[in-house]
Scaffold this motif. Structure first.
Motif, short mmCIF file in Angstrom:
data_model
loop_
_atom_site.label_atom_id
_atom_site.label_comp_id
_atom_site.label_asym_id
_atom_site.label_seq_id
_atom_site.Cartn_x
_atom_site.Cartn_y
_atom_site.Cartn_z
N VAL A 1 0.85 -1.20 0.00
CA VAL A 1 0.00 0.00 0.00
C VAL A 1 0.88 1.25 0.00
CG1 VAL A 1 -1.65 1.34 1.34
CG2 VAL A 1 -1.95 -1.14 1.11
N PHE A 2 1.95 1.23 0.79
CA PHE A 2 2.86 2.38 0.86
C PHE A 2 3.70 2.48 -0.41
CE2 PHE A 2 1.63 1.53 5.16
CZ PHE A 2 1.52 2.79 5.72
N PHE A 3 3.99 1.36 -1.04
CA PHE A 3 4.63 1.35 -2.36
C PHE A 3 3.77 2.14 -3.34
CE2 PHE A 3 6.12 -1.87 -5.87
CZ PHE A 3 6.64 -0.82 -6.60
N GLY A 4 2.47 1.81 -3.39
CA GLY A 4 1.58 2.50 -4.32
C GLY A 4 1.41 3.97 -4.01
N LEU A 5 1.39 4.33 -2.72
CA LEU A 5 1.19 5.73 -2.33
C LEU A 5 2.40 6.60 -2.68
CD1 LEU A 5 -0.51 5.29 1.17
CD2 LEU A 5 -1.60 6.05 -0.96
N THR A 6 3.61 6.05 -2.60
CA THR A 6 4.80 6.86 -2.82
C THR A 6 5.18 7.00 -4.29
OG1 THR A 6 6.18 4.91 -2.37
CG2 THR A 6 5.79 6.44 -0.54
N VAL A 7 4.65 6.15 -5.17
CA VAL A 7 4.98 6.26 -6.60
C VAL A 7 4.60 7.62 -7.17
CG1 VAL A 7 4.35 5.41 -8.91
CG2 VAL A 7 5.05 3.79 -7.15
N PRO A 8 3.34 8.07 -7.06
CA PRO A 8 3.00 9.39 -7.60
C PRO A 8 3.69 10.53 -6.88
CG PRO A 8 1.13 8.48 -6.41
CD PRO A 8 2.13 7.39 -6.52
N VAL A 9 3.95 10.38 -5.57
CA VAL A 9 4.68 11.40 -4.82
C VAL A 9 6.06 11.62 -5.44
CG1 VAL A 9 5.76 11.94 -2.61
CG2 VAL A 9 3.45 10.99 -2.66
#
Length: 438
Positions: free
Chosen positions: A297-305
């Motif tokens: 979940v944190f992998f997915g959240l940090t990609v666009p960041v």
């Protein structure tokens, strides 16, 4: 499509743009299938294939033979990047993306339909290996085309953010694949799973393929490629030309991507293996899959960041800081992950997979920006897949050997060393935020 053919929306000079929705879905669906396929096959290669596709007898030998078929894709991927890169730079991004998706998707679905060794004998592992090669071939051309579709359609100053669209396929594919296997393991007994349950994840990939084809067939060619066609500047043999004129970009791109690949496969394949083994941390597979799903979940959240940061501050500064953090993370691995407690393991996975999103996110823009339009598909694809060969294909084996021989701390040293190589490559590269993709 013949090599000399030019799609209508390119030939008439209008080159209409794709909508943001088309770009998001078309670039996202292929990489989602890519990582979904990887995890489905990796899990089946350990749990299913040794029992169904190889002669009964020595279980260890069957497992090794099964893992050998898993490795075939890493050999096929650079071949696929050269093959699909050639047509992507000659006939266009759209047609090549359709072909790579079909190659990859059909191979995956066919695996779900294959009879086992008990039915057709030695033909079973041979057909499995052939399908795995087909997966790798399609995967070799998939990422480069998806990244170009996103970045060559991106508005000014948003290229890195648009380049994160295909990158989001990694956490999505991981989450869906492992979530599906977790669901099957909780709802089926072993006999049912071996009888037919294992086929469900492979056949389910057909849904993504159909959606992907529907979207990709409605695409227009990218504006950058349209200009190349209009000017008559297409490379005759892109693979040869990129090595002749873009060798520096190939080398730098490969090593810029190296730490990303090593981190990814250590955080997923190695941690799952070590975390669930008796010699490692001793968690059950279901428990550790839940830990990984939380981390992803944190992998997915940090990609666009990461894409937003790379657009605002530049690719090199952003990636240099992130790579330095990966080096530090690797050096802390022994005392952190090796502690084995639930808070330590979960926080390690969250931070590591969060770093994975930060380093992976900008790559959809960074690698394409290293090459001119005429050889961009080939250059970005070859760099990406050479990094997978140098990093992903060997990382789980090196890590397992280091952990068994010297302890898990040395796995972190290995990650830090690969991070140092990436850091050097970034220092030697140029800033590409303001480079024109035309």
């Amino acid at each position: 499509m013949a090599v000399g053919h030019v799609p209508g929306d390119v030939a008439d000079g209008t080159a209409p743009r794709n909508s943001t929705r088309q770009v998001v879905v078309a670039s996202l669906v292929g990489t989602s299938i890519e990582f979904y396929d990887f995890y489905v096959y990796a899990t089946a290669a350990v749990l299913v294939f040794p029992k169904l596709f190889f002669p009964a007898g020595d279980p260890t030998a069957a497992t090794l033979q099964s893992l050998a078929t898993f490795a075939i894709a890493f050999i096929a991927r650079p071949v696929g990047s050269a093959l699909f890169g050639h047509f992507g730079d000659r006939i266009g991004r759209k047609s090549t993306l359709v072909a790579s998706l079909l190659t990859m998707g059909v191979s995956t679905v066919v695996i779900g339909l294959l009879p086992g060794y008990a039915s057709i004998g030695v033909a079973a592992p041979l057909l499995l290996a052939l399908c795995r090669f087909g997966q790798g071939l399609g995967l070799g051309g998939e990422w480069g085309g998806a990244a170009l579709l996103a970045t060559e359609n991106a508005p000014a100053r948003k290229r890195a953010f648009f380049g994160t669209f295909p990158q989001l396929g990694a956490p999505i594919g991981f989450f869906v694949a492992n979530g599906l296997f977790l669901l099957l393991s909780e709802t089926m007994d072993d006999a049912t799973f071996l009888a037919w349950g294992w086929r469900v994840p492979f056949l389910a990939s057909a849904i993504l393929v159909v959606v992907g084809l529907w979207v990709r067939l409605s695409l227009h060619e990218t504006p950058a490629f349209a200009k190349v066609v209009e000017s008559g500047a297409r490379a005759k043999v892109p693979f040869v030309q990129v090595f002749r004129t873009g060798l520096k970009g190939l080398v730098l791109g490969t090593f810029i991507m190296l730490a990303t690949y090593v981190l990814f496969y250590l955080m997923t394949v190695f941690t799952l293996s070590y975390g669930t083994s008796e010699a490692g941390l001793g968690y059950s597979r279901s428990e550790f899959l839940v830990f990984l799903l939380i981390g992803v979940v944190f992998f997915g959240l940090t990609v666009p960041v990461a894409g937003l940061l790379a657009d605002k501050f530049g690719r090199r500064p952003t990636l240099l800081i992130i790579t330095a953090a990966i080096i530090a993370f690797g050096l802390l691995m022994g005392s952190w992950f090796g502690a084995g407690s639930l808070p330590a393991v979960l926080s390690f996975l969250v931070v590591g997979l969060g770093l994975m999103g930060l380093t992976f996110g900008p790559m959809g823009a960074v690698l394409p920006e290293l090459f001119p339009t005429a050889v961009r598909y080939t250059g970005a694809s070859v760099s990406y897949n050479l990094a997978s060969l140098l990093g992903a294909s060997v990382a789980p084996y090196i890590a397992t050997w280091l952990a068994g021989s010297y302890g898990v701390g040395w796995v972190g040293v290995y990650l830090a060393a690969m991070g140092a190589l990436t850091f050097i490559a970034l220092l030697l590269s140029r800033e590409t935020r303001d480079a024109a993709l035309d």
